[in-house]
Design a protein around this motif. Sequence first.
Motif, short mmCIF file in Angstrom:
data_model
loop_
_atom_site.label_atom_id
_atom_site.label_comp_id
_atom_site.label_asym_id
_atom_site.label_seq_id
_atom_site.Cartn_x
_atom_site.Cartn_y
_atom_site.Cartn_z
N ALA A 1 -6.05 10.34 -25.16
CA ALA A 1 -4.84 9.68 -25.68
C ALA A 1 -5.16 8.66 -26.76
CB ALA A 1 -4.09 8.99 -24.54
N ASP A 2 -6.39 8.16 -26.79
CA ASP A 2 -6.79 7.18 -27.81
C ASP A 2 -7.49 7.92 -28.94
OD1 ASP A 2 -7.84 5.07 -29.34
OD2 ASP A 2 -8.03 3.79 -27.57
N MET A 3 -6.72 8.25 -29.98
CA MET A 3 -7.24 9.07 -31.06
C MET A 3 -8.29 8.34 -31.88
SD MET A 3 -5.90 11.91 -30.57
CE MET A 3 -6.56 12.67 -32.03
N GLY A 4 -8.21 7.01 -31.94
CA GLY A 4 -9.21 6.25 -32.69
C GLY A 4 -10.60 6.42 -32.10
N ILE A 5 -10.69 6.31 -30.77
CA ILE A 5 -11.98 6.50 -30.11
C ILE A 5 -12.45 7.94 -30.23
CG2 ILE A 5 -13.14 6.44 -27.87
CD1 ILE A 5 -11.44 4.08 -27.09
N MET A 6 -11.53 8.89 -30.11
CA MET A 6 -11.89 10.30 -30.22
C MET A 6 -12.38 10.65 -31.62
SD MET A 6 -11.62 11.58 -27.25
CE MET A 6 -11.91 13.28 -27.75
N MET A 7 -11.75 10.08 -32.64
CA MET A 7 -12.20 10.31 -34.02
C MET A 7 -13.59 9.72 -34.23
SD MET A 7 -10.02 12.08 -35.75
CE MET A 7 -8.31 12.62 -35.66
N ALA A 8 -13.83 8.53 -33.68
CA ALA A 8 -15.15 7.91 -33.80
C ALA A 8 -16.20 8.75 -33.08
CB ALA A 8 -15.12 6.50 -33.23
N ALA A 9 -15.83 9.25 -31.90
CA ALA A 9 -16.76 10.10 -31.15
C ALA A 9 -17.06 11.39 -31.90
CB ALA A 9 -16.17 10.42 -29.77
N ALA A 10 -16.04 11.95 -32.55
CA ALA A 10 -16.22 13.18 -33.32
C ALA A 10 -17.16 12.95 -34.50
CB ALA A 10 -14.88 13.71 -33.80
N PHE A 11 -16.99 11.81 -35.18
CA PHE A 11 -17.84 11.55 -36.35
C PHE A 11 -19.27 11.22 -35.92
CE2 PHE A 11 -19.46 9.38 -40.11
CZ PHE A 11 -19.06 10.27 -41.08
N ILE A 12 -19.43 10.56 -34.78
CA ILE A 12 -20.78 10.34 -34.26
C ILE A 12 -21.47 11.68 -34.01
CG2 ILE A 12 -22.10 9.48 -32.29
CD1 ILE A 12 -20.09 7.22 -32.04
#
Length: 280
Positions: A242-253
Amino acid sequence: MAVASKKKRFGVNFVIHLVLIILAVICLAPIALVLINSFKTNTEIVRNPLTLPVILHLENYIQAWKNGNYAVGFLNSIKLSGCTVIIILIASTLAGYVLSGKRVKGSGGILLYFMMTMTVPIQLFLFPLYFAYAQLNLIGNIPATSFILAALYMPLSVFLMRTYFLNVPKELEESARIDGADTKQVILRIMMPVVSPGMITVAILIGLQSWNEYLISSTFLQGAKNFTATLGFLAMNGSYGADMGIMMAAAFILIGPIIVFFLLTQRWFVDGMVSGAVKG
């Protein structure tokens, strides 16, 4: 006449570069969006995912690294990819050398077998493989799982290495034989330095595929302590989706190291592909 030829050449080059630029934008735009949104809050992303962040929320990366257990995941991914690449390089190099010169009887049949295995889906073997690994207590064993990935990628690797060995002049091996070199010396001291661009290309291809692999690793690497970086990211979908900011950061990592790795090795990758594209 010369002026018309120059104009025509300029027009062709312009069209080619325009198409390449468009393709580059299409490929890089999603990555840029992931990077931009990784610094934004979930509310900002929902409001407008195309805007630049007002404040850089670096805590997204801290939370993503912690929640995705990337410290363990990256180490496991390195182990899995490294073991797979080592197995592939040893086996495909030796097989490519043998099959390139018809040094064994039935080499055509062996090549046909490898070609057929490339068309068989790995899903057909998941159940018997899982049963065998469970009986041997190898579920969650990273080096053992790398053997499955190596078998999966072996046909392509063998075909590539065989192509590189076909490009080596026969006179080079014959002169080494005349000087008294045995098969081991021919492979290690004569052949391998010549086909090293091909080995680098195969290592890059297999390394990237192993790093991104999901089906085999999710089946045989059970337990959070055995998760690769890819599995760690996918495990976040349930709790932190639900937290897209964290998911986007995880994806870029997850994709960042792959991008950096390819940029650093693209010269050897392109050289290897070009040098192996002469004979088949």
